[in-house]
Design an enzyme around this catalytic site. Structure first.
Site, PDB file in Angstrom:
ATOM      1  N   CYS A 113      24.496  73.451  38.490  1.00 10.42           N
ATOM      2  CA  CYS A 113      25.303  74.358  37.711  1.00 10.42           C
ATOM      3  C   CYS A 113      24.940  74.601  36.577  1.00 10.42           C
ATOM      4  CB  CYS A 113      26.937  73.896  37.602  1.00 10.42           C
ATOM      5  SG  CYS A 113      27.582  73.258  39.050  1.00 10.42           S
ATOM      6  N   HIS A 252      30.049  77.209  32.102  1.00 11.70           N
ATOM      7  CA  HIS A 252      30.273  77.109  33.326  1.00 11.70           C
ATOM      8  C   HIS A 252      31.710  76.824  33.851  1.00 11.70           C
ATOM      9  CE1 HIS A 252      29.622  75.827  37.293  1.00 11.70           C
ATOM     10  NE2 HIS A 252      29.983  74.785  37.175  1.00 11.70           N
ATOM     11  N   ASN A 282      34.275  77.960  41.466  1.00  6.04           N
ATOM     12  CA  ASN A 282      32.835  77.450  40.915  1.00  6.04           C
ATOM     13  C   ASN A 282      31.697  77.730  41.709  1.00  6.04           C
ATOM     14  OD1 ASN A 282      30.841  75.703  40.069  1.00  6.04           O
ATOM     15  ND2 ASN A 282      31.829  73.864  40.089  1.00  6.04           N
TER      16      ASN A 282
HETATM   17  N1  COA Z   1      45.596  69.574  46.872  1.00  6.44           N
HETATM   18  C1  COA Z   1      46.420  68.634  46.727  1.00  6.44           C
HETATM   19  N2  COA Z   1      46.341  67.382  46.219  1.00  6.44           N
HETATM   20  C2  COA Z   1      45.066  67.121  46.007  1.00  6.44           C
HETATM   21  C3  COA Z   1      43.754  67.863  46.271  1.00  6.44           C
HETATM   22  C4  COA Z   1      44.273  69.276  46.859  1.00  6.44           C
HETATM   23  N3  COA Z   1      43.365  70.204  47.155  1.00  6.44           N
HETATM   24  N4  COA Z   1      42.717  67.371  46.081  1.00  6.44           N
HETATM   25  C5  COA Z   1      43.026  65.964  45.477  1.00  6.44           C
HETATM   26  N5  COA Z   1      44.555  65.958  45.519  1.00  6.44           N
HETATM   27  C6  COA Z   1      44.914  64.755  45.364  1.00  6.44           C
HETATM   28  C7  COA Z   1      44.264  63.289  45.225  1.00  6.44           C
HETATM   29  O1  COA Z   1      44.188  62.825  46.588  1.00  6.44           O
HETATM   30  C8  COA Z   1      44.817  62.733  44.386  1.00  6.44           C
HETATM   31  O2  COA Z   1      46.232  61.875  45.118  1.00  6.44           O
HETATM   32  P1  COA Z   1      46.598  60.464  44.936  1.00  6.44           P
HETATM   33  O3  COA Z   1      47.109  60.462  43.509  1.00  6.44           O
HETATM   34  O4  COA Z   1      47.619  60.426  45.787  1.00  6.44           O
HETATM   35  O5  COA Z   1      45.166  59.743  45.321  1.00  6.44           O
HETATM   36  C9  COA Z   1      45.768  63.654  43.505  1.00  6.44           C
HETATM   37  O6  COA Z   1      45.677  64.723  43.961  1.00  6.44           O
HETATM   38  C10 COA Z   1      44.978  63.478  41.777  1.00  6.44           C
HETATM   39  O7  COA Z   1      43.574  63.473  42.232  1.00  6.44           O
HETATM   40  P2  COA Z   1      42.647  63.492  41.136  1.00  6.44           P
HETATM   41  O8  COA Z   1      41.146  63.458  41.659  1.00  6.44           O
HETATM   42  O9  COA Z   1      42.816  62.772  40.094  1.00  6.44           O
HETATM   43  O10 COA Z   1      42.898  64.978  40.435  1.00  6.44           O
HETATM   44  P3  COA Z   1      42.361  65.703  39.241  1.00  6.44           P
HETATM   45  O11 COA Z   1      43.315  66.192  38.345  1.00  6.44           O
HETATM   46  O12 COA Z   1      41.168  64.916  38.576  1.00  6.44           O
HETATM   47  O13 COA Z   1      41.676  67.254  39.699  1.00  6.44           O
HETATM   48  C11 COA Z   1      39.674  67.952  40.293  1.00  6.44           C
HETATM   49  C12 COA Z   1      40.780  66.838  40.786  1.00  6.44           C
HETATM   50  C13 COA Z   1      38.649  67.682  41.415  1.00  6.44           C
HETATM   51  C14 COA Z   1      40.038  69.364  40.231  1.00  6.44           C
HETATM   52  C15 COA Z   1      39.056  67.477  38.935  1.00  6.44           C
HETATM   53  O14 COA Z   1      38.796  66.234  38.851  1.00  6.44           O
HETATM   54  C16 COA Z   1      37.815  68.247  38.701  1.00  6.44           C
HETATM   55  O15 COA Z   1      37.765  69.584  38.320  1.00  6.44           O
HETATM   56  N6  COA Z   1      36.808  67.585  38.413  1.00  6.44           N
HETATM   57  C17 COA Z   1      35.366  68.117  38.008  1.00  6.44           C
HETATM   58  C18 COA Z   1      34.638  68.653  38.883  1.00  6.44           C
HETATM   59  C19 COA Z   1      33.428  69.386  38.623  1.00  6.44           C
HETATM   60  O16 COA Z   1      33.339  69.555  37.257  1.00  6.44           O
HETATM   61  N7  COA Z   1      32.790  69.682  39.728  1.00  6.44           N
HETATM   62  C20 COA Z   1      31.395  70.184  39.705  1.00  6.44           C
HETATM   63  C21 COA Z   1      30.690  69.993  38.402  1.00  6.44           C
HETATM   64  S1  COA Z   1      29.748  71.303  38.107  1.00  6.44           S
END
Ligand code: COA
Length: 325
Positions: A113, A252, A282
């Site tokens: 990214c 980004h 993204n």
């Molecule tokens: N729909 C519904 N629930 C979902 C889900 C979806 N698409 N994806 C994950 N969940 C659930 C998880 O299973 C978890 O459930 P649990 O509490 O029962 O275990 C809950 O949502 C929370 O998950 P979590 O990973 O803590 O969520 P979050 O608030 O951190 O959001 C991301 C997840 C991926 C959106 C976030 O962490 C993120 O954006 N991370 C960085 C991504 C990034 O920078 N990526 C690329 C780098 S360039």
């Protein structure tokens, strides 16, 4: 050293759209979850058979037209991508042929990214040192080709697209400062485990779904906020500037919550942050450059404005750049 600036921009987003409600039919998720956790509403999807170079070509043609240059004027093509048409040759080589940029040297950059900022920084040096006159820098991704459509943790996040810029010597303004960094100890947080020399493709790697992107999203979130904040502060310090000097941040686009947390830490108001994540998701190396291109096309960047690009991604790598437009 010569002053180097962006003299043309272009972008291409594939026609197919995947909305959050489409995803509700594919995995256990909801529009409400995706919107509130990421800020994404829809993303563009490449057509079947459409590869990274196909997207890149359209963005490149637009950038050349915008710069009023011909393909034969290019001395260098740098393509940032992690989803090239194939492991080799480079997308840059394929683009050289498709454009007819016969005299251009060509290579790809793998910095996920942050790839566009890496590419910009590398190409700038060739022009600043008068090695080359005109360079094309592209960020292009078909991320949906490595997306696991059974994994709700990742499949809601990514999209396809391409952006391109033409770099050349400028009389005034241009790139003021760039800063690149990496912490390879965290490379396991975001990767694609198979398909390289560590785990060449076998029926077992395919069965185990190892040819898809894997991500520890939660862990990455915190690192992303801190890294992007540090990168922005460092590049500003290098330039002898403060946030008050910045007219627009082009970050980004991994997650709107990450971007807003960074803006808050830096004390930058939301109206000085450009977002296209709601429409595009993204797009890895294509995110920063398409956002830049759109901001220019929408008239949000004017001559003399100071722009801050700020990106991070798998590696983990990061990069920031200040440009006087
Ligand atoms: N729909 C519904 N629930 C979902 C889900 C979806 N698409 N994806 C994950 N969940 C659930 C998880 O299973 C978890 O459930 P649990 O509490 O029962 O275990 C809950 O949502 C929370 O998950 P979590 O990973 O803590 O969520 P979050 O608030 O951190 O959001 C991301 C997840 C991926 C959106 C976030 O962490 C993120 O954006 N991370 C960085 C991504 C990034 O920078 N990526 C690329 C780098 S360039």
């Amino acid at each position: 050293m010569k002053k180097v600036g962006i003299i043309g921009v272009g972008e291409y987003l594939p026609e197919r759209i995947l909305t959050n409600s489409d995803l509700e039919k594919m995995v256990d998720t909801s529009d409400e979850w995706i919107t509130t956790r990421t800020g994404i509403k829809k993303r563009h999807l490449a057509a079947v058979g459409q590869a990274a170079s196909d997207l890149a070509l359209k963005a490149a043609q637009q950038a050349l037209e915008n710069a009023k240059l011909k393909a034969e004027d290019l001395d260098l093509i740098v393509v940032a991508t992690i989803t090239g048409d194939m492991p080799f040759p480079s997308v840059a080589s394929i683009i050289q042929d498709k454009l007819g940029a016969k005299k251009a040297a060509c290579f790809d950059i793998s910095a996920a990214c942050a790839g566009f900022v890496y590419g910009l920084s590398v190409a700038e040096k060739f022009i600043a040192t008068a090695t080359y006159k005109n360079a094309l820098v592209i960020g292009t991704e078909v991320l949906t080709s490595i997306t696991d459509w059974q994994d709700r943790n990742t499949c809601v996040l990514f999209g396809d697209g391409a952006g391109a810029v033409v770099l050349s010597e400028v009389k005034k303004g241009g790139i003021i400062s760039t800063y690149l960094g990496c912490d390879g100890s965290k490379s396991g947080i975001l990767n694609m485990p198979a398909g390289g020399s560590r785990n060449p493709a076998t029926s077992e790697t395919v069965r185990n779904r190892q040819h898809y992107l894997k991500m520890q999203g939660n862990e990455l979130f915190k690192i992303a906020v801190n890294t992007m904040t540090d990168a922005a502060e460092t590049v500003l310090k290098q330039a002898g500037m403060t946030f008050a000097d910045i007219n627009l941040i082009i970050p980004h686009q991994a997650n709107a919550r990450i971007i807003m947390a960074v803006a808050k830490k830096l004390g930058i108001p939301q109206d000085r942050v450009y977002l296209n994540i709601e429409r595009c998701g993204n797009m890895s190396s294509a995110s920063t450059v398409t956002a830049l291109c759109e901001a220019v096309q929408e008239g949000k960047i004017k001559k003399g404005d100071i722009i801050l690009l700020d990106a991070f991604g798998a590696g983990l790598v990061w990069g920031a750049c200040i440009i006087e437009w």
